[in-house]
Motif scaffolding. Structure first.
Motif, PDB file in Angstrom:
ATOM      1  N   ILE A   1       0.139  -9.826 -10.287  1.00 44.49           N
ATOM      2  CA  ILE A   1       0.064  -8.495  -9.694  1.00 44.49           C
ATOM      3  C   ILE A   1      -1.383  -8.044  -9.844  1.00 44.49           C
ATOM      4  O   ILE A   1      -1.877  -7.904 -10.964  1.00 44.49           O
ATOM      5  N   ILE A   2      -2.065  -7.830  -8.720  1.00 43.42           N
ATOM      6  CA  ILE A   2      -3.459  -7.408  -8.755  1.00 43.42           C
ATOM      7  C   ILE A   2      -3.609  -6.148  -7.905  1.00 43.42           C
ATOM      8  O   ILE A   2      -2.772  -5.862  -7.054  1.00 43.42           O
ATOM      9  N   GLY A   3      -4.661  -5.369  -8.147  1.00 39.82           N
ATOM     10  CA  GLY A   3      -4.928  -4.216  -7.312  1.00 39.82           C
ATOM     11  C   GLY A   3      -5.303  -2.999  -8.113  1.00 39.82           C
ATOM     12  O   GLY A   3      -5.593  -3.070  -9.318  1.00 39.82           O
ATOM     13  N   ASP A   4      -5.277  -1.851  -7.424  1.00 39.99           N
ATOM     14  CA  ASP A   4      -5.724  -0.587  -7.998  1.00 39.99           C
ATOM     15  C   ASP A   4      -4.639   0.477  -7.895  1.00 39.99           C
ATOM     16  O   ASP A   4      -3.952   0.583  -6.885  1.00 39.99           O
ATOM     17  N   VAL A   5      -4.551   1.268  -8.971  1.00 39.97           N
ATOM     18  CA  VAL A   5      -3.587   2.366  -9.048  1.00 39.97           C
ATOM     19  C   VAL A   5      -4.390   3.615  -9.375  1.00 39.97           C
ATOM     20  O   VAL A   5      -4.963   3.723 -10.457  1.00 39.97           O
TER      21      VAL A   5
ATOM     22  N   ILE B   1       0.856  -1.187   0.000  1.00 38.67           N
ATOM     23  CA  ILE B   1       0.000   0.000   0.000  1.00 38.67           C
ATOM     24  C   ILE B   1       0.891   1.236   0.000  1.00 38.67           C
ATOM     25  O   ILE B   1       1.801   1.354   0.817  1.00 38.67           O
ATOM     26  N   SER B   2       0.594   2.146  -0.932  1.00 36.78           N
ATOM     27  CA  SER B   2       1.313   3.418  -0.998  1.00 36.78           C
ATOM     28  C   SER B   2       0.300   4.546  -1.154  1.00 36.78           C
ATOM     29  O   SER B   2      -0.418   4.601  -2.143  1.00 36.78           O
ATOM     30  N   VAL B   3       0.245   5.418  -0.148  1.00 34.28           N
ATOM     31  CA  VAL B   3      -0.635   6.582  -0.183  1.00 34.28           C
ATOM     32  C   VAL B   3       0.241   7.809   0.040  1.00 34.28           C
ATOM     33  O   VAL B   3       0.824   7.984   1.115  1.00 34.28           O
ATOM     34  N   CYS B   4       0.368   8.625  -0.985  1.00 33.28           N
ATOM     35  CA  CYS B   4       1.228   9.817  -0.926  1.00 33.28           C
ATOM     36  C   CYS B   4       2.638   9.451  -0.471  1.00 33.28           C
ATOM     37  O   CYS B   4       3.269  10.189   0.280  1.00 33.28           O
TER      38      CYS B   4
ATOM     39  N   THR C   1       1.234 -14.014  -5.393  1.00 31.33           N
ATOM     40  CA  THR C   1       0.400 -12.858  -5.694  1.00 31.33           C
ATOM     41  C   THR C   1       0.862 -11.651  -4.904  1.00 31.33           C
ATOM     42  O   THR C   1       1.143 -11.758  -3.710  1.00 31.33           O
ATOM     43  N   ILE C   2       0.924 -10.504  -5.582  1.00 28.75           N
ATOM     44  CA  ILE C   2       1.110  -9.224  -4.895  1.00 28.75           C
ATOM     45  C   ILE C   2      -0.167  -8.434  -5.117  1.00 28.75           C
ATOM     46  O   ILE C   2      -0.543  -8.141  -6.248  1.00 28.75           O
ATOM     47  N   ASP C   3      -0.830  -8.103  -4.017  1.00 29.46           N
ATOM     48  CA  ASP C   3      -2.046  -7.297  -4.033  1.00 29.46           C
ATOM     49  C   ASP C   3      -1.626  -5.885  -3.658  1.00 29.46           C
ATOM     50  O   ASP C   3      -1.085  -5.667  -2.579  1.00 29.46           O
ATOM     51  N   LEU C   4      -1.853  -4.920  -4.550  1.00 29.69           N
ATOM     52  CA  LEU C   4      -1.355  -3.575  -4.284  1.00 29.69           C
ATOM     53  C   LEU C   4      -2.455  -2.521  -4.369  1.00 29.69           C
ATOM     54  O   LEU C   4      -3.478  -2.716  -5.016  1.00 29.69           O
ATOM     55  N   PHE C   5      -2.185  -1.406  -3.700  1.00 30.07           N
ATOM     56  CA  PHE C   5      -3.031  -0.224  -3.791  1.00 30.07           C
ATOM     57  C   PHE C   5      -2.111   0.988  -3.755  1.00 30.07           C
ATOM     58  O   PHE C   5      -1.331   1.156  -2.818  1.00 30.07           O
ATOM     59  N   ALA C   6      -2.186   1.815  -4.789  1.00 31.91           N
ATOM     60  CA  ALA C   6      -1.373   3.024  -4.862  1.00 31.91           C
ATOM     61  C   ALA C   6      -2.290   4.212  -5.100  1.00 31.91           C
ATOM     62  O   ALA C   6      -3.100   4.206  -6.028  1.00 31.91           O
ATOM     63  N   PHE C   7      -2.169   5.232  -4.257  1.00 31.61           N
ATOM     64  CA  PHE C   7      -2.964   6.449  -4.381  1.00 31.61           C
ATOM     65  C   PHE C   7      -2.030   7.632  -4.169  1.00 31.61           C
ATOM     66  O   PHE C   7      -1.451   7.778  -3.103  1.00 31.61           O
TER      67      PHE C   7
END
Length: 107
Positions: free
Chosen positions: A94-98, A26-29, A46-52
């Protein structure tokens, strides 16, 4: 499972597992880096990611097939690995939201 979080900060994580299966990033700012080059993926992981408003860098071991299944909204994912399609090669999903962020996948 190794989890990496960078919120208004930076994080660098090196994983040397002999049987890597999953991670959440997880990366937020902020900026997060996960280095799997010394890890072993036996069959699949699996790498589940979220970047905002931030960035994530994923360093992948050679010989691993990367399947990028992320969704990007006003952001981007750069997949710079060279997949060698063999029946026995391990697979990293690689799954998740960017969202308004960037992800770079490389060797």
């Amino acid at each position: 499972r190794e989890d990496v979080t960078a919120i208004f900060s930076g994080s660098e994580t090196r994983i040397e597992s002999k049987d890597f299966k999953a991670s959440r990033v997880i990366s937020v700012c902020g900026a997060a880096m996960i280095d799997l080059r010394n890890a072993t993926i036996k069959k699949e992981a699996t790498i589940d990611l979220f970047a905002f408003w931030g960035g994530i860098e994923i360093r992948v071991p050679k010989g691993v097939i990367v399947k990028n299944n992320t969704s990007a909204i006003l952001g981007g994912v750069e997949h710079k690995t060279k997949n060698t399609e063999t029946k026995t090669a391990p697979v990293l999903y690689i799954i998740g939201d960017v969202v308004m962020a960037g992800v770079e996948i490389k060797n």
